[in-house]
Motif scaffolding. Sequence first.
Motif, PDB file in Angstrom:
ATOM      1  N   LYS A  62      -2.148   3.907   3.597  1.00 26.85           N
ATOM      2  CA  LYS A  62      -3.310   2.993   3.649  1.00 26.85           C
ATOM      3  C   LYS A  62      -4.311   3.524   2.805  1.00 26.85           C
ATOM      4  O   LYS A  62      -4.853   2.814   1.987  1.00 26.85           O
ATOM      5  CB  LYS A  62      -3.944   2.835   4.932  1.00 26.85           C
ATOM      6  CG  LYS A  62      -2.745   1.849   6.003  1.00 26.85           C
ATOM      7  CD  LYS A  62      -3.552   1.540   7.131  1.00 26.85           C
ATOM      8  CE  LYS A  62      -2.672   0.668   8.067  1.00 26.85           C
ATOM      9  NZ  LYS A  62      -3.146   0.176   9.215  1.00 26.85           N
ATOM     10  N   HIS A 118      -6.515  -0.175  -4.901  1.00 30.01           N
ATOM     11  CA  HIS A 118      -7.211  -1.468  -5.079  1.00 30.01           C
ATOM     12  C   HIS A 118      -8.539  -1.307  -5.754  1.00 30.01           C
ATOM     13  O   HIS A 118      -9.013  -2.060  -6.452  1.00 30.01           O
ATOM     14  CB  HIS A 118      -7.076  -2.159  -3.868  1.00 30.01           C
ATOM     15  CG  HIS A 118      -7.846  -3.333  -3.901  1.00 30.01           C
ATOM     16  ND1 HIS A 118      -7.254  -4.593  -4.327  1.00 30.01           N
ATOM     17  CD2 HIS A 118      -8.772  -4.014  -3.273  1.00 30.01           C
ATOM     18  CE1 HIS A 118      -8.092  -5.715  -4.353  1.00 30.01           C
ATOM     19  NE2 HIS A 118      -8.813  -5.299  -3.712  1.00 30.01           N
ATOM     20  N   ARG A 161      -3.316   2.938  -0.896  1.00 33.96           N
ATOM     21  CA  ARG A 161      -3.546   1.473  -1.232  1.00 33.96           C
ATOM     22  C   ARG A 161      -4.737   1.031  -1.602  1.00 33.96           C
ATOM     23  O   ARG A 161      -5.266   0.355  -2.552  1.00 33.96           O
ATOM     24  CB  ARG A 161      -2.886   0.561  -0.163  1.00 33.96           C
ATOM     25  CG  ARG A 161      -1.549   0.429  -0.145  1.00 33.96           C
ATOM     26  CD  ARG A 161      -1.217  -0.759   0.834  1.00 33.96           C
ATOM     27  NE  ARG A 161       0.165  -1.122   0.801  1.00 33.96           N
ATOM     28  CZ  ARG A 161       0.497  -1.812   2.001  1.00 33.96           C
ATOM     29  NH1 ARG A 161      -0.252  -2.003   3.032  1.00 33.96           N
ATOM     30  NH2 ARG A 161       1.813  -1.906   2.076  1.00 33.96           N
ATOM     31  N   LYS A 162      -5.636   1.596  -0.779  1.00 30.05           N
ATOM     32  CA  LYS A 162      -7.062   1.324  -0.992  1.00 30.05           C
ATOM     33  C   LYS A 162      -7.757   1.715  -2.042  1.00 30.05           C
ATOM     34  O   LYS A 162      -8.340   1.179  -2.634  1.00 30.05           O
ATOM     35  CB  LYS A 162      -7.915   1.997   0.359  1.00 30.05           C
ATOM     36  CG  LYS A 162      -8.503   0.989   1.156  1.00 30.05           C
ATOM     37  CD  LYS A 162      -9.352   1.487   2.238  1.00 30.05           C
ATOM     38  CE  LYS A 162      -8.949   1.377   3.830  1.00 30.05           C
ATOM     39  NZ  LYS A 162      -9.397   2.392   4.713  1.00 30.05           N
ATOM     40  N   HIS A 196       6.847  -0.235   1.157  1.00 37.87           N
ATOM     41  CA  HIS A 196       6.872   0.957   0.191  1.00 37.87           C
ATOM     42  C   HIS A 196       6.091   0.714  -0.797  1.00 37.87           C
ATOM     43  O   HIS A 196       5.913  -0.546  -1.254  1.00 37.87           O
ATOM     44  CB  HIS A 196       8.314   1.447  -0.185  1.00 37.87           C
ATOM     45  CG  HIS A 196       8.975   0.625  -1.325  1.00 37.87           C
ATOM     46  ND1 HIS A 196       8.623   0.555  -2.440  1.00 37.87           N
ATOM     47  CD2 HIS A 196      10.024  -0.402  -1.045  1.00 37.87           C
ATOM     48  CE1 HIS A 196       9.264  -0.258  -3.054  1.00 37.87           C
ATOM     49  NE2 HIS A 196      10.345  -0.961  -2.200  1.00 37.87           N
ATOM     50  N   ASP A 215      -6.835  -9.826  -3.864  1.00 36.36           N
ATOM     51  CA  ASP A 215      -8.066 -10.264  -4.467  1.00 36.36           C
ATOM     52  C   ASP A 215      -7.986 -12.047  -4.201  1.00 36.36           C
ATOM     53  O   ASP A 215      -9.376 -12.429  -3.957  1.00 36.36           O
ATOM     54  CB  ASP A 215      -8.105 -10.296  -5.876  1.00 36.36           C
ATOM     55  CG  ASP A 215      -8.657  -8.918  -6.179  1.00 36.36           C
ATOM     56  OD1 ASP A 215      -9.042  -8.015  -5.307  1.00 36.36           O
ATOM     57  OD2 ASP A 215      -8.160  -8.440  -7.445  1.00 36.36           O
ATOM     58  N   ASP A 247      -2.059  -5.885   6.327  1.00 33.35           N
ATOM     59  CA  ASP A 247      -2.457  -4.781   5.551  1.00 33.35           C
ATOM     60  C   ASP A 247      -2.472  -5.204   4.094  1.00 33.35           C
ATOM     61  O   ASP A 247      -3.148  -4.777   3.400  1.00 33.35           O
ATOM     62  CB  ASP A 247      -1.689  -3.526   5.948  1.00 33.35           C
ATOM     63  CG  ASP A 247      -2.105  -3.023   7.293  1.00 33.35           C
ATOM     64  OD1 ASP A 247      -3.137  -3.592   7.737  1.00 33.35           O
ATOM     65  OD2 ASP A 247      -1.676  -2.098   7.923  1.00 33.35           O
ATOM     66  N   CYS A 283       8.600  -7.167   2.130  1.00 34.42           N
ATOM     67  CA  CYS A 283       7.248  -7.047   2.290  1.00 34.42           C
ATOM     68  C   CYS A 283       6.402  -6.048   1.535  1.00 34.42           C
ATOM     69  O   CYS A 283       5.650  -5.266   2.142  1.00 34.42           O
ATOM     70  CB  CYS A 283       6.908  -6.885   3.913  1.00 34.42           C
ATOM     71  SG  CYS A 283       5.146  -7.532   4.260  1.00 34.42           S
ATOM     72  N   SER A 284       7.008  -5.690   0.207  1.00 33.76           N
ATOM     73  CA  SER A 284       6.318  -4.615  -0.595  1.00 33.76           C
ATOM     74  C   SER A 284       5.666  -4.922  -1.609  1.00 33.76           C
ATOM     75  O   SER A 284       4.969  -4.167  -2.488  1.00 33.76           O
ATOM     76  CB  SER A 284       7.740  -3.844  -0.659  1.00 33.76           C
ATOM     77  OG  SER A 284       7.388  -2.978  -2.012  1.00 33.76           O
ATOM     78  N   PHE A 304       0.803  -0.314  -6.551  1.00 32.96           N
ATOM     79  CA  PHE A 304       0.188  -1.305  -5.455  1.00 32.96           C
ATOM     80  C   PHE A 304      -1.282  -1.547  -6.553  1.00 32.96           C
ATOM     81  O   PHE A 304      -1.994  -1.008  -7.187  1.00 32.96           O
ATOM     82  CB  PHE A 304      -0.313  -0.495  -4.467  1.00 32.96           C
ATOM     83  CG  PHE A 304      -0.937  -1.605  -3.430  1.00 32.96           C
ATOM     84  CD1 PHE A 304      -0.046  -2.534  -2.716  1.00 32.96           C
ATOM     85  CD2 PHE A 304      -2.253  -1.759  -3.161  1.00 32.96           C
ATOM     86  CE1 PHE A 304      -0.599  -3.616  -1.857  1.00 32.96           C
ATOM     87  CE2 PHE A 304      -2.857  -2.594  -2.605  1.00 32.96           C
ATOM     88  CZ  PHE A 304      -1.919  -3.770  -1.607  1.00 32.96           C
ATOM     89  N   LEU A 319      -5.776  -6.439   0.880  1.00 34.02           N
ATOM     90  CA  LEU A 319      -6.200  -5.717  -0.212  1.00 34.02           C
ATOM     91  C   LEU A 319      -5.712  -6.661  -1.573  1.00 34.02           C
ATOM     92  O   LEU A 319      -6.007  -6.375  -2.683  1.00 34.02           O
ATOM     93  CB  LEU A 319      -5.621  -4.392  -0.533  1.00 34.02           C
ATOM     94  CG  LEU A 319      -5.991  -3.555   0.534  1.00 34.02           C
ATOM     95  CD1 LEU A 319      -5.395  -2.065   0.209  1.00 34.02           C
ATOM     96  CD2 LEU A 319      -7.608  -3.450   0.226  1.00 34.02           C
TER      97      LEU A 319
END
Lengths: 390, 102
Positions: A41, A48, A44-45, A325, B75, B69, B43-44, A330, B73
């Motif tokens: 997590k 982003h 990813r954050k 994954h 946009d 989740d 779901c990736s 990401f 993130l």
Amino acid sequence: MTSKVTGISEFPDAFAQQRRVTGMGQMDDQNDPVNMILGLKDVRKAAHNCAVFQSGAKPGRIVIPSEVAIRETRQIPFEVDPPEHGGFRELLNPWFKRPLDECYQARLQTIIDETIENAFKAESFDVVSQFALPLQSKALTLLLNTSMDKAQTWIDWGTHVFRSEGSDLDGDKANILYNYIDEQIENAILNPGDDLYSVLLNSEANGKKLSKEEIKGVMILTFAGGRDTVINAITNSIAYFSENISDLKRIDDQPEILNRAVEELIRYFSPLTQMGRVATQDTSVCEHAIKADTRVSLCWASANRDEKVFKDPNNVDFDRKVNPHISFGFSHHNCLGATHARQILRQLVLSLANKVAQIETIKADENIEKLGEFSRKVGFNSLHVSFKSK
Amino acid sequence: MAKVIFITKKNDAVEVEGDSGSLMELATANGVSGIDGDCGGVCSCATCHIYVAPNDFEKIGQPEEIESDMLELDDNVTQYSRLCCQIEVTEAIDGMTFVVAN
Ligand code: HEM
Ligand code: HEM
Ligand code: FES
């Protein structure tokens, strides 16, 4: 140098302890230390949050090991931040989706079939240099839409086009690639065709015609980003199946699991360990202070074993239906070559399942990355095997 | 059998029908623009983002944690966002209209 023949299908989680305890790791790299973000997590954050964790730093700085000392060309779209980044992606995305065309897939199948046929003919062979490298190079001609004979030049560069024995970063070697690309761009100016160079020479992004330097920045990235990653993914898959041949048989019997199997292998291997960012301001991750103008890394490989997200993260499980994954990154900078890479792996694994009865390992030299306190197996320097056909 | 409509970014309405698999698979099989389904539905990748009509959202249901989740993130997320690889094609979605997010 490690040489072994058993346990080669295992890729241990190098980050488990540190991820659980603090969620962060540290490594030095040419006096420009890196705070490694380890949890899924958090990675990813940060990926982003491109305003605080930027890609558009000094060229080479977000790569680990840093390439600041060996290059000045900015890689595009990789080292560009939004909003300019979005303009480049808009231009490039359709081209990089071409692997979804049937015609592309048919040509890729010919390359794969030929590669496997050659493997059957040899008594034994090195998967890295004699299977994965030629396959990756030939497949790249499809992505760039250049003639197949170009592949031989790329194969002749060997697996070490960017590095020489004993030193990690080698400017002279990187120059081989830069000079080659300059030459190809000049060629495309004189003899325009329908290859990627020519297409980019006639393209605009963000309302401006692409400059030669920008085109070079795009092309260098398709060579650099798509080389070691694809070679690792192919080689590691073969290492995995050599010790788990029943999984390969299962794919032959139940081809409907192919996609899940490939995504799971990509999660497990995480062919690209990490990628850096530079903090634009003082900030924090996991209660860990990050100073402005210092580096963090998004550690995809650690995130992909995060036990908070993946059940039994160290097991390869082809029945994982939901598998979020981040092997291909990401958010904004997610991998532009992912469609191509996935297509290679899907068609390769299915073909192996159809054709190969047994994979015997003769010797293996594992490639262990040293990342500060961590040692991570990312692939192989060489992997000698023999294939038995069905 | 379920018949559904996708509204693409260019405002084209694409009517498709199916009786099994995921909504993402149905969309990609019919070439719905903006639904790429890069990861094949695990779901990736988030290349299967759609908006469900407010009235239908409850029938379709909230996303599981892993999906939300991912969406959090994105946009273009709204309270009616879903990743359509996580939605099954069944009678329950017959007649619905989905707006493609990208
Ligand atoms: C299994 C193979 C591959 C893996 C695991 C992989 C992984 C990644 C990852 C993790 C990123 C994100 C980097 C970041 O966030 O800074 C990335 C970006 C990128 N990759 Fe790949 N990659 C693979 C294959 C390829 C191929 C085949 C190509 C092209 C020939 C390619 C081209 C790129 C490019 C151009 C970017 C930058 C995208 C951007 O900044 O918008 N990759 N890749
Ligand atoms: C001009 C661009 C690039 C240059 C000159 C370059 C250079 C290098 C060098 C010198 C190494 C060897 C490091 C070592 O042995 O310690 C390396 C490894 C690697 N690079 Fe790059 N790199 C470039 C871009 C990229 C990009 C954009 C990606 C992915 C998106 C990437 C993925 C990798 C991977 C996965 C490895 C590990 C391969 C292995 O050790 O088996 N590279 N690169
Ligand atoms: S298809 Fe990849 S997340 Fe839905």
